[in-house]
Design a protein around this motif. Structure first.
Motif, PDB file in Angstrom:
ATOM      1  N   LEU A 109     -40.393 -39.166  18.693  1.00 48.83           N
ATOM      2  CA  LEU A 109     -39.156 -38.431  18.451  1.00 48.83           C
ATOM      3  C   LEU A 109     -38.628 -38.731  17.067  1.00 48.83           C
ATOM      4  CD1 LEU A 109     -36.366 -40.358  18.678  1.00 48.83           C
ATOM      5  CD2 LEU A 109     -37.043 -40.377  21.053  1.00 48.83           C
ATOM      6  N   GLN A 111     -34.738 -38.285  14.866  1.00 42.99           N
ATOM      7  CA  GLN A 111     -33.326 -38.045  15.106  1.00 42.99           C
ATOM      8  C   GLN A 111     -32.562 -38.037  13.793  1.00 42.99           C
ATOM      9  OE1 GLN A 111     -31.634 -40.844  17.836  1.00 42.99           O
ATOM     10  NE2 GLN A 111     -29.559 -40.161  17.492  1.00 42.99           N
ATOM     11  N   SER A 115     -29.661 -33.475  14.994  1.00 45.56           N
ATOM     12  CA  SER A 115     -30.683 -33.085  15.967  1.00 45.56           C
ATOM     13  C   SER A 115     -31.445 -34.281  16.526  1.00 45.56           C
ATOM     14  CB  SER A 115     -31.689 -32.122  15.320  1.00 45.56           C
ATOM     15  OG  SER A 115     -32.456 -32.796  14.339  1.00 45.56           O
ATOM     16  N   CYS A 117     -35.318 -34.502  18.039  1.00 45.51           N
ATOM     17  CA  CYS A 117     -36.562 -33.743  18.204  1.00 45.51           C
ATOM     18  C   CYS A 117     -37.559 -34.575  18.996  1.00 45.51           C
ATOM     19  CB  CYS A 117     -37.132 -33.406  16.825  1.00 45.51           C
ATOM     20  SG  CYS A 117     -38.701 -32.542  16.884  1.00 45.51           S
ATOM     21  N   LYS A 119     -41.274 -34.957  20.250  1.00 41.98           N
ATOM     22  CA  LYS A 119     -42.532 -34.474  19.690  1.00 41.98           C
ATOM     23  C   LYS A 119     -43.583 -34.145  20.740  1.00 41.98           C
ATOM     24  CE  LYS A 119     -41.336 -34.948  15.339  1.00 41.98           C
ATOM     25  NZ  LYS A 119     -41.715 -35.994  14.451  1.00 41.98           N
ATOM     26  N   CYS A 121     -45.385 -31.252  23.267  1.00 40.48           N
ATOM     27  CA  CYS A 121     -44.863 -30.292  24.233  1.00 40.48           C
ATOM     28  C   CYS A 121     -45.557 -30.461  25.572  1.00 40.48           C
ATOM     29  CB  CYS A 121     -45.031 -28.873  23.704  1.00 40.48           C
ATOM     30  SG  CYS A 121     -46.726 -28.452  23.358  1.00 40.48           S
TER      31      CYS A 121
END
Length: 151
Positions: A109, A111, A115, A117, A119, A121
């Motif tokens: 991740l 930050q 935001s 995010c 990582k 999916c």
């Protein structure tokens, strides 16, 4: 905490984030249910067609292996997990969710003040109605990349 536990926790956080962003509710399973291949249940508020508060059970897997191909991901699943998910008529529909995670935990991740995010999916697949395995201990499941878990 060992790396596998970290991956599991991160996978749950990812599914929580995606579910909440679209207004769905995620309940994680108790240990008893997890032994049956159910890691969590997602509940959709309201109705879908004639079903009030539809829900589905999910089995969550995570990996940092390079399984992403052009059109799909290819994930090796144990025969036990495959059999649990291939039931033809489960009481509650079941999905396999595979969360792809970068190899290095420091890359999971990022930050900023604006935001957060997470990582990589996740991808989902229903194995409902698939044929039984013939003496195999594992099977490679192909999940289309269009089956991305997204808001």
């Amino acid at each position: 905490m060992n790396l596998n536990t970290q991956k599991e926790d991160f996978s749950y956080a990812y599914i929580y984030a995606v579910s909440s962003s679209i207004g769905y509710s995620l309940q994680t399973a108790t240990r008893r249910l997890d032994d049956s291949g159910i890691d969590a249940t997602i509940t959709v508020p309201g109705k879908i067609n004639s079903k009030r508060l539809p829900r589905f059970d999910i089995q969550i897997k995570s990996t940092s292996q390079d399984i992403l191909k052009n059109e799909s991901i290819k994930y090796r699943l144990t025969a036990k997990n495959y059999d649990e998910l291939r039931e033809n008529d489960p009481f509650i529909p079941q999905l396999l969710v595979v969360v792809l995670i970068p190899k290095n935990a420091n890359d999971w991740l990022s930050q900023t003040e604006d935001s957060l995010c997470l990582k990589r999916c996740a991808y989902w697949l229903s194995l409902r109605g698939r044929p039984p395995l013939e003496e195999q201990t594992t099977i490679t499941i192909e999940i289309p990349r269009q089956n991305i878990c997204a808001s």
